[in-house]
Design a protein around this motif. Structure first.
Motif, mmCIF file in Angstrom:
data_model
loop_
_atom_site.group_PDB
_atom_site.id
_atom_site.type_symbol
_atom_site.label_atom_id
_atom_site.label_comp_id
_atom_site.label_asym_id
_atom_site.label_seq_id
_atom_site.Cartn_x
_atom_site.Cartn_y
_atom_site.Cartn_z
ATOM 1 N N LEU A 163 -3.107 -41.381 -37.389
ATOM 2 C CA LEU A 163 -3.387 -40.581 -38.584
ATOM 3 C C LEU A 163 -2.308 -40.841 -39.620
ATOM 4 N N CYS A 164 -2.734 -41.029 -40.858
ATOM 5 C CA CYS A 164 -1.783 -41.310 -41.927
ATOM 6 C C CYS A 164 -2.123 -40.469 -43.151
ATOM 7 N N GLN A 165 -1.113 -39.799 -43.691
ATOM 8 C CA GLN A 165 -1.304 -39.008 -44.901
ATOM 9 C C GLN A 165 -1.059 -39.877 -46.126
ATOM 10 N N ILE A 166 -1.978 -39.811 -47.075
ATOM 11 C CA ILE A 166 -1.897 -40.610 -48.295
ATOM 12 C C ILE A 166 -1.736 -39.672 -49.490
ATOM 13 N N PRO A 167 -0.650 -39.778 -50.242
ATOM 14 C CA PRO A 167 -0.432 -38.858 -51.360
ATOM 15 C C PRO A 167 -1.160 -39.282 -52.633
ATOM 16 N N GLU A 168 -1.670 -38.305 -53.339
ATOM 17 C CA GLU A 168 -2.156 -38.470 -54.706
ATOM 18 C C GLU A 168 -3.090 -39.672 -54.899
ATOM 19 N N HIS A 169 -4.041 -39.812 -54.002
ATOM 20 C CA HIS A 169 -5.101 -40.820 -54.118
ATOM 21 C C HIS A 169 -4.571 -42.251 -54.247
ATOM 22 N N GLN A 170 -3.506 -42.555 -53.533
ATOM 23 C CA GLN A 170 -3.073 -43.953 -53.457
ATOM 24 C C GLN A 170 -4.176 -44.757 -52.772
ATOM 25 N N LYS A 171 -4.325 -45.998 -53.160
ATOM 26 C CA LYS A 171 -5.374 -46.837 -52.587
ATOM 27 C C LYS A 171 -5.019 -47.256 -51.163
ATOM 28 N N ALA A 172 -5.972 -47.088 -50.265
ATOM 29 C CA ALA A 172 -5.734 -47.403 -48.858
ATOM 30 C C ALA A 172 -6.438 -48.670 -48.407
ATOM 31 N N ASP A 173 -7.438 -49.132 -49.182
ATOM 32 C CA ASP A 173 -8.315 -50.183 -48.675
ATOM 33 C C ASP A 173 -7.585 -51.484 -48.343
ATOM 34 N N LYS A 174 -6.615 -51.898 -49.155
ATOM 35 C CA LYS A 174 -5.917 -53.160 -48.876
ATOM 36 C C LYS A 174 -5.006 -53.036 -47.661
ATOM 37 N N ILE A 175 -4.338 -51.892 -47.541
ATOM 38 C CA ILE A 175 -3.413 -51.691 -46.423
ATOM 39 C C ILE A 175 -4.170 -51.668 -45.096
ATOM 40 N N TRP A 176 -5.367 -51.104 -45.097
ATOM 41 C CA TRP A 176 -6.181 -51.008 -43.877
ATOM 42 C C TRP A 176 -7.252 -52.100 -43.801
ATOM 43 N N ALA A 177 -7.091 -53.167 -44.540
ATOM 44 C CA ALA A 177 -8.134 -54.191 -44.614
ATOM 45 C C ALA A 177 -8.498 -54.770 -43.251
ATOM 46 N N GLU A 178 -7.526 -54.862 -42.336
ATOM 47 C CA GLU A 178 -7.765 -55.491 -41.038
ATOM 48 C C GLU A 178 -7.953 -54.475 -39.911
ATOM 49 N N VAL A 179 -8.008 -53.200 -40.252
ATOM 50 C CA VAL A 179 -8.080 -52.145 -39.243
ATOM 51 C C VAL A 179 -9.220 -51.191 -39.590
ATOM 52 N N PRO A 180 -10.093 -50.859 -38.645
ATOM 53 C CA PRO A 180 -11.169 -49.900 -38.942
ATOM 54 C C PRO A 180 -10.592 -48.512 -39.194
ATOM 55 N N TYR A 181 -11.114 -47.810 -40.194
ATOM 56 C CA TYR A 181 -10.565 -46.489 -40.507
ATOM 57 C C TYR A 181 -11.611 -45.615 -41.183
ATOM 58 N N LYS A 182 -11.319 -44.325 -41.168
ATOM 59 C CA LYS A 182 -12.124 -43.330 -41.877
ATOM 60 C C LYS A 182 -11.172 -42.550 -42.781
ATOM 61 N N GLU A 183 -11.594 -42.318 -44.023
ATOM 62 C CA GLU A 183 -10.748 -41.601 -44.968
ATOM 63 C C GLU A 183 -11.393 -40.271 -45.331
ATOM 64 N N ARG A 184 -10.574 -39.209 -45.297
ATOM 65 C CA ARG A 184 -11.016 -37.868 -45.667
ATOM 66 C C ARG A 184 -10.110 -37.337 -46.765
ATOM 67 N N GLU A 185 -10.687 -36.723 -47.787
ATOM 68 C CA GLU A 185 -9.891 -36.195 -48.895
ATOM 69 C C GLU A 185 -9.669 -34.692 -48.738
ATOM 70 N N TYR A 186 -8.436 -34.278 -49.022
ATOM 71 C CA TYR A 186 -8.047 -32.873 -49.016
ATOM 72 C C TYR A 186 -7.263 -32.618 -50.296
ATOM 73 N N GLY A 187 -7.967 -32.152 -51.328
ATOM 74 C CA GLY A 187 -7.308 -31.962 -52.614
ATOM 75 C C GLY A 187 -6.838 -33.296 -53.160
ATOM 76 N N SER A 188 -5.573 -33.382 -53.522
ATOM 77 C CA SER A 188 -5.034 -34.615 -54.089
ATOM 78 C C SER A 188 -4.563 -35.598 -53.018
ATOM 79 N N HIS A 189 -4.655 -35.221 -51.760
ATOM 80 C CA HIS A 189 -4.206 -36.079 -50.668
ATOM 81 C C HIS A 189 -5.395 -36.515 -49.811
#
Length: 198
Positions: A163-189
């Motif tokens: 599990l990884c917390q992403i602040p303020e809608h930083q883009k995750a797609d390139k960092i996780w390009a080689e790893v399967p993932y699911k993204e959930r939004e909670y407010g600005s994070h």
């Protein structure tokens, strides 16, 4: 100084000092995200028919230590904590002093991601909340860490969740390009969930 509180378990209500703001950002996990983190973990462990008491919890970039404290309060079998900043590490040493199932590393998690021994845990939980600059200035560092961690999960003889917390809608797609993932939004994070199941 602000304080944070453990939300559940045997340390419920325990106060933890919040770290100072960095570049105008509140550098700690708010209660909504914390609740979501442990709800996701609980759901995943239930699906595996595994108890927290039989799991390893690894808190990379621990900061205030509130996530690790929550894990300890919920009776995770073994807790690993990584924090590079000297002042924060000192506070973590005081917070977890004398606890036999908690091990602290004053290490850069991106360089020491796998520096621990596998034991007999029935599942593994890895939580990441890296500094903001790791997304905006050194994303390759995070990309490599996550890919290494995911490949390591494949070698374990038990299911695992990252599990990884992403602040303020930083883009995750390139960092996780080689790893399967699911993204959930909670407010600005957001929370990124990556699972390896046996």
């Amino acid at each position: 100084m602000k304080s944070l509180r453990v939300g559940s378990g045997k340390w419920r209500g325990k106060e933890i000092s919040a770290p100072d703001e960095i570049s105008g950002h509140q550098n700690f996990t708010n209660s909504l995200i914390k609740k979501a983190i442990f709800s996701l973990i609980d759901s995943r462990l239930s699906s595996w028919d595994v108890r927290a008491q039989d799991c390893l919890f690894c808190d990379y970039f621990s900061g205030s230590g509130q996530i690790a404290a929550e894990a300890y309060s919920l009776d995770f079998a073994r807790i690993l904590i990584y924090e590079l900043d000297q002042d924060r590490f000192g506070k973590l040493l005081r917070l977890f002093k004398g606890l036999q199932n908690v091990k602290l590393f004053r290490k850069d998690a991106t360089k020491h991601v796998l520096k621990w021994d596998v034991d007999s845990e029935k599942a593994y939980v890895f939580y990441l909340d890296p500094p903001y600059t790791y997304w905006s200035e050194t994303p390759d560092r995070m990309k490599q860490m996550i890919e290494n961690l995911y490949e390591h999960c494949k070698t374990l003889s038990a299911p695992s969740i990252i599990l990884c917390q992403i602040p303020e809608h930083q883009k995750a797609d390139k960092i996780w390009a080689e790893v399967p993932y699911k993204e959930r939004e909670y407010g600005s994070h957001s929370l990124i969930e990556t699972v390896f199941e046996m």
